[in-house]
Design a protein around this motif. Structure first.
Motif, PDB file in Angstrom:
ATOM      1  N   GLY A 184     -20.376   3.915  82.935  1.00  0.00           N
ATOM      2  CA  GLY A 184     -18.994   3.534  83.243  1.00  0.00           C
ATOM      3  C   GLY A 184     -18.084   4.747  83.315  1.00  0.00           C
ATOM      4  O   GLY A 184     -17.255   4.865  84.227  1.00  0.00           O
ATOM      5  N   SER A 185     -18.258   5.673  82.379  1.00  0.00           N
ATOM      6  CA  SER A 185     -17.440   6.898  82.379  1.00  0.00           C
ATOM      7  C   SER A 185     -17.723   7.741  83.618  1.00  0.00           C
ATOM      8  O   SER A 185     -16.798   8.270  84.246  1.00  0.00           O
ATOM      9  CB  SER A 185     -17.710   7.729  81.123  1.00  0.00           C
ATOM     10  OG  SER A 185     -17.287   7.044  79.969  1.00  0.00           O
ATOM     11  N   LEU A 186     -18.981   7.870  83.986  1.00  0.00           N
ATOM     12  CA  LEU A 186     -19.326   8.669  85.172  1.00  0.00           C
ATOM     13  C   LEU A 186     -18.745   8.051  86.435  1.00  0.00           C
ATOM     14  O   LEU A 186     -18.216   8.766  87.297  1.00  0.00           O
ATOM     15  CB  LEU A 186     -20.847   8.813  85.292  1.00  0.00           C
ATOM     16  CG  LEU A 186     -21.505   9.690  84.229  1.00  0.00           C
ATOM     17  CD1 LEU A 186     -23.027   9.611  84.347  1.00  0.00           C
ATOM     18  CD2 LEU A 186     -21.029  11.127  84.325  1.00  0.00           C
ATOM     19  N   GLU A 236     -25.936   0.340  74.757  1.00  0.00           N
ATOM     20  CA  GLU A 236     -24.467   0.358  74.843  1.00  0.00           C
ATOM     21  C   GLU A 236     -23.965   1.749  75.230  1.00  0.00           C
ATOM     22  O   GLU A 236     -23.081   1.886  76.082  1.00  0.00           O
ATOM     23  CB  GLU A 236     -23.848  -0.063  73.511  1.00  0.00           C
ATOM     24  CG  GLU A 236     -22.330  -0.078  73.539  1.00  0.00           C
ATOM     25  CD  GLU A 236     -21.714  -0.481  72.204  1.00  0.00           C
ATOM     26  OE1 GLU A 236     -20.532  -0.190  72.013  1.00  0.00           O
ATOM     27  OE2 GLU A 236     -22.430  -1.068  71.366  1.00  0.00           O
ATOM     28  N   GLU A 237     -24.537   2.785  74.629  1.00  0.00           N
ATOM     29  CA  GLU A 237     -24.137   4.150  74.978  1.00  0.00           C
ATOM     30  C   GLU A 237     -24.446   4.455  76.443  1.00  0.00           C
ATOM     31  O   GLU A 237     -23.650   5.100  77.131  1.00  0.00           O
ATOM     32  CB  GLU A 237     -24.853   5.171  74.085  1.00  0.00           C
ATOM     33  CG  GLU A 237     -24.359   5.189  72.659  1.00  0.00           C
ATOM     34  CD  GLU A 237     -25.228   6.065  71.761  1.00  0.00           C
ATOM     35  OE1 GLU A 237     -24.647   6.791  70.939  1.00  0.00           O
ATOM     36  OE2 GLU A 237     -26.474   6.019  71.883  1.00  0.00           O
ATOM     37  N   TYR A 238     -25.589   3.964  76.914  1.00  0.00           N
ATOM     38  CA  TYR A 238     -25.957   4.182  78.317  1.00  0.00           C
ATOM     39  C   TYR A 238     -24.936   3.526  79.239  1.00  0.00           C
ATOM     40  O   TYR A 238     -24.473   4.141  80.208  1.00  0.00           O
ATOM     41  CB  TYR A 238     -27.361   3.629  78.583  1.00  0.00           C
ATOM     42  CG  TYR A 238     -27.778   3.774  80.027  1.00  0.00           C
ATOM     43  CD1 TYR A 238     -28.209   4.999  80.533  1.00  0.00           C
ATOM     44  CD2 TYR A 238     -27.736   2.683  80.883  1.00  0.00           C
ATOM     45  CE1 TYR A 238     -28.579   5.135  81.850  1.00  0.00           C
ATOM     46  CE2 TYR A 238     -28.117   2.815  82.214  1.00  0.00           C
ATOM     47  CZ  TYR A 238     -28.533   4.036  82.692  1.00  0.00           C
ATOM     48  OH  TYR A 238     -28.902   4.162  84.002  1.00  0.00           O
ATOM     49  N   VAL A 260     -34.949   9.221  79.747  1.00  0.00           N
ATOM     50  CA  VAL A 260     -33.620   9.741  79.411  1.00  0.00           C
ATOM     51  C   VAL A 260     -32.872   8.746  78.522  1.00  0.00           C
ATOM     52  O   VAL A 260     -32.216   9.127  77.551  1.00  0.00           O
ATOM     53  CB  VAL A 260     -32.821  10.070  80.686  1.00  0.00           C
ATOM     54  CG1 VAL A 260     -31.363  10.362  80.364  1.00  0.00           C
ATOM     55  CG2 VAL A 260     -33.465  11.250  81.413  1.00  0.00           C
ATOM     56  N   LYS A 261     -32.990   7.467  78.846  1.00  0.00           N
ATOM     57  CA  LYS A 261     -32.312   6.440  78.048  1.00  0.00           C
ATOM     58  C   LYS A 261     -32.837   6.374  76.617  1.00  0.00           C
ATOM     59  O   LYS A 261     -32.158   5.843  75.728  1.00  0.00           O
ATOM     60  CB  LYS A 261     -32.460   5.066  78.713  1.00  0.00           C
ATOM     61  CG  LYS A 261     -31.586   4.892  79.933  1.00  0.00           C
ATOM     62  CD  LYS A 261     -31.869   3.594  80.662  1.00  0.00           C
ATOM     63  CE  LYS A 261     -31.389   2.392  79.923  1.00  0.00           C
ATOM     64  NZ  LYS A 261     -31.518   1.141  80.706  1.00  0.00           N
TER      65      LYS A 261
END
Length: 153
Positions: free
Chosen positions: A137-139, A130-132, A123-124
């Motif tokens: 962090g957002s989740l 950085e996006e991961y 998936v990564k």
């Protein structure tokens, strides 16, 4: 990429919808890869928590695995029937029980952790490191915020 410039009153652009769709796809991928081990992703996540920290009570397992208590009870019963866990009465409170992984349960986790790691790696591959980290962090932030909203209601 989703075109968010369109004014659409439909829910196909809601965060919950997209998180749900993505969750089902990820879960389906993991389920497919775990099929040979006779364990579902939900059972795996509960067994993983039990194996990591033996002697937890059901409430703690539910919190660690992100499940509600009735679902956790059902999963623990399934894992016990498969011989992956044992339950022992708690010393302080006989109504609660402590859950431990059996040797078969520990062996299964040892053999399937690479399967989970491979799903994460695959998936990564569609994003930068950085996006991961931003996504994670957002989740976490969204989850904490929703918890606060639920606590207020």
């Amino acid at each position: 990429m989703i075109d968010t410039s369109r004014q659409d009153n439909g829910l196909e652009h809601s965060i919950g919808f997209h998180m749900g769709v993505t969750y089902r796809k990820l879960s389906g991928l993991l389920q497919h890869r775990l099929k040979a081990y006779d364990i579902t992703p939900d059972q795996w996540s509960v067994l993983y928590q039990v194996e990591r920290v033996g002697g937890l009570i059901q409430k703690d397992i539910a919190e660690r695995a992100g499940k509600d208590r009735p679902t956790t009870t059902r999963i623990l019963d399934q894992l016990e029937a498969k011989g992956f866990i044992t339950k022992k009465a708690g010393e302080q409170d006989r109504r609660s029980f402590l859950v431990f992984a059996t040797k078969a349960g520990s062996d299964l986790i040892r053999r399937t952790v690479p399967v989970e790691r491979k799903v994460i790696k695959d998936v990564k591959a569609c994003m930068s490191e950085e996006e991961y980290h931003q996504l994670m962090g957002s989740l976490h932030r969204i989850g904490a915020h929703v918890n606060q909203l639920q606590d207020r209601e």
